[in-house]
Design a protein around this motif. Structure first.
Motif, short mmCIF file in Angstrom:
data_model
loop_
_atom_site.label_atom_id
_atom_site.label_comp_id
_atom_site.label_asym_id
_atom_site.label_seq_id
_atom_site.Cartn_x
_atom_site.Cartn_y
_atom_site.Cartn_z
N TRP A 1 -6.65 -0.64 0.21
CA TRP A 1 -6.00 0.49 -0.49
C TRP A 1 -4.90 1.08 0.37
N GLU A 2 -5.21 1.32 1.64
CA GLU A 2 -4.20 1.87 2.56
C GLU A 2 -2.96 0.98 2.63
N LEU A 3 -3.19 -0.30 2.90
CA LEU A 3 -2.07 -1.22 3.11
C LEU A 3 -1.24 -1.37 1.83
N THR A 4 -1.91 -1.45 0.70
CA THR A 4 -1.19 -1.59 -0.56
C THR A 4 -0.30 -0.38 -0.81
N HIS A 5 -0.82 0.82 -0.56
CA HIS A 5 -0.03 2.03 -0.77
C HIS A 5 1.11 2.13 0.23
N ALA A 6 0.98 1.48 1.38
CA ALA A 6 2.06 1.48 2.38
C ALA A 6 3.07 0.37 2.12
N GLY A 7 2.80 -0.48 1.13
CA GLY A 7 3.72 -1.57 0.82
C GLY A 7 3.59 -2.76 1.74
N ILE A 8 2.44 -2.91 2.40
CA ILE A 8 2.22 -4.01 3.33
C ILE A 8 1.41 -5.10 2.62
N PRO A 9 1.93 -6.32 2.53
CA PRO A 9 1.21 -7.39 1.82
C PRO A 9 -0.15 -7.66 2.46
N CYS A 10 -1.17 -7.77 1.63
CA CYS A 10 -2.51 -8.03 2.16
C CYS A 10 -3.32 -8.83 1.15
N THR A 11 -4.33 -9.52 1.68
CA THR A 11 -5.25 -10.30 0.86
C THR A 11 -6.67 -9.99 1.30
#
Length: 230
Positions: free
Chosen positions: A190-200
């Protein structure tokens, strides 16, 4: 004190206003607030809130109540290192401060703010120290949640990732789901997605296979304790 109720993430972003130490006790105990650094900050703030109504009290009754509230807060998560550390620091400062309840309350309020500010600065410094580990195109594996949701700043293990992203580096983060509470899939993603950082998000058991396939350049994780030899 306004907190994000982390139990509701990622489906809902719920904030709660806490006015008493007892409410903070419940928030820490039920994982509304979690993450070692944040728990320490929250407990310090909860102690201040719990003593607000005793500012006019004489010194001894004030300190007696302070000790009782610190014990209640400390019992919420006995294994959380920062919790006990922050409360011990607050209690020590209170007992070392001369004056009645009002004077001591002002002093512990300042100490709680200092604990928060120190953590914010430490998070930033961790990010700066780790930035060199993250070249452009790095593929990072992380586990659990050691980001802004767990601290008073931008996070510990996630801090270098945030600063690398801010510097324009292209990263991809593999997030272990972190069973049984799923701090990775619920909070870190959730954090990374809201920061615009690609994650899986990956299953915890898939980490080894991902490494074997040379899909991981480095692993960044948080820890409550670090051995002297690293």
């Amino acid at each position: 004190m306004r907190i994000v109720d982390q139990r509701a993430l990622p489906e809902d972003h719920v904030t709660r206003d806490l006015d008493t130490a007892e409410q903070m006790v419940e928030a820490i105990r039920t994982l509304q607030v979690r993450g070692a650094p944040l728990i320490g900050i929250a407990a310090a703030m909860g102690l201040v809130a719990g003593l607000r109504e005793l500012r006019a009290a004489p010194r001894e009754p004030f300190l007696t109540r302070l000790d009782a509230l610190a014990a209640q807060l400390g019992a919420t998560r006995p294994t959380a290192v920062n919790l006990r550390w922050a409360l011990d620091r607050m209690v020590s400062v209170a007992h070392a401060t001369s004056g009645d309840g009002g004077v001591v309350w002002e002093r512990i309020q300042a100490e709680a703010a200092a604990i928060w500010e120190e953590d914010r600065a430490m998070c930033r410094r961790i990010g700066e120290c780790g930035l060199a580990l993250l070249p452009d195109g790095a593929k990072v594996l992380t586990h659990c949640n050691a980001g802004a949701l767990a601290t008073g700043g931008i996070g510990t293990a996630l801090a270098p990732i945030y600063l690398a992203h801010d510097a324009g580096r292209q990263l991809h983060v593999f997030v272990g789901e972190s069973r049984p509470v799923l701090q990775g899939s619920r909070l870190t993603a959730w954090e990374l997605t809201h920061a615009g950082i690609p994650c899986t998000v990956i299953a915890d058991a898939a980490a080894g296979a991902l490494m074997r396939a040379a899909q991981v350049d480095l692993v960044l994780v948080g820890a409550d304790r670090i051995a002297r030899n690293g």
